[in-house]
Design an enzyme around this catalytic site. Structure first.
Site: not given
Length: 289
Positions: A95, A170, A239
């Site tokens: 990701s 995502k 994150k």
């Protein structure tokens, strides 16, 4: 190229990567594995995988990445680049930020190597059972060609558009997961203080308008404060939310709910819970009493 005779290198033996690489092995693919900490590769080597090193990059057809963040992927790609050859494909399950993905895909293209950004959702359980969902960005024909490789890993692959759109999707996924997880922790703690048996909360809400996978996974763990085994790390979601805020600023969009969720996750990390399961976010409430 016969897809079923591909030589695959899988880089990143974390919670997700170990399980995904094992499923590829079990499906009959030739898999070589690498991890920054070599000991993490041991279970895969015992299961029949080969060890991989960067100077062997030209000997494989397909390179899969499942690494922690922008910095980790960038570091690995810089070590791979001198050894890549024309016609290879890199599939990045990590990701990342959209910006880094576009940059790395361009570098790969300079070596005539295709890049597919293919972040996943479904957590450790999805990786274990091969029921992940994959958001794919890049060349559509290339994505379609990779379907036999995606098959052991996922229940569905959705082509989202050009390079970076898989990562953007995502990021949107993580916005929803992050906001939901914070709200679920508030609901569980409010129910507890109101005298509700919180172990009944998830089954009571099942099938209703508030139901969701995060609710059914997180609420029971929050109710019993059972935070192991780790399924979603706090630092991973934080994150991803940072990437979301960066992307939103680029597109001049205010996302206040995500901003609040990130502040709560950062507070939890400061309290020493970076590597803990996301369900441990309930401690923000219980510790503040």
């Amino acid at each position: 190229m016969n897809i079923f005779h591909l030589k695959i290198a899988f880089l990143g033996m974390g919670l997700m990567g170990t399980r995904m690489a094992k499923r590829l092995l079990d499906a009959g693919f030739q898999v070589s594995v690498w991890n920054r900490t070599p000991a993490a590769c041991a279970p895969l080597l015992q299961a029949g995988a080969n060890a991989f090193s960067f100077d062997q990059a030209s000997t494989v057809d397909l390179i899969m990445l499942c690494l922690a963040d922008d910095q980790a992927v960038q570091s690995v790609v810089q070590q791979l680049l001198p050894n890549l050859r024309s016609g290879q494909v890199i599939i990045d399950f990590s990701s990342l930020s959209v910006e880094m993905t576009v940059q790395l895909a361009s570098q790969a293209a300079s070596k005539k190597v295709a890049w597919i950004d293919a972040p996943v959702s479904g957590g450790v359980m999805g990786a274990e059972t091969g029921t992940l969902v994959i958001f794919a960005g890049g060349d559509q024909r290339q994505v379609d060609t990779m379907q036999p490789v995606f098959s052991p890993l996922s229940q569905r692959v959705t082509y989202m558009g050009g390079t970076g759109t898989g990562q953007a999707t995502k990021i949107c996924n993580q916005l929803i997961v992050a906001a939901s997880s914070i709200l679920i922790s508030e609901a569980v703690e409010l129910a507890r203080r109101a005298g509700v048996d919180t172990t009944l909360l998830a089954p009571a809400l099942a099938g209703g308008f508030a139901d969701s996978k995060p609710l059914q996974i997180l609420a029971p763990r929050m109710a019993t404060q059972s935070f192991t085994p780790v399924q979603w790390k706090v630092q991973t979601l934080a994150k991803d939310l940072n990437n979301a805020l960066h992307l939103a600023r680029y597109h001049q969009l205010s996302i206040p709910v995500a901003t609040t969720a990130l502040s709560r996750l950062e507070k939890h990390q400061q309290d020493g819970h970076s590597d803990d399961d996301l369900s441990s976010i309930i401690l923000l409430h219980t510790m503040s009493r």
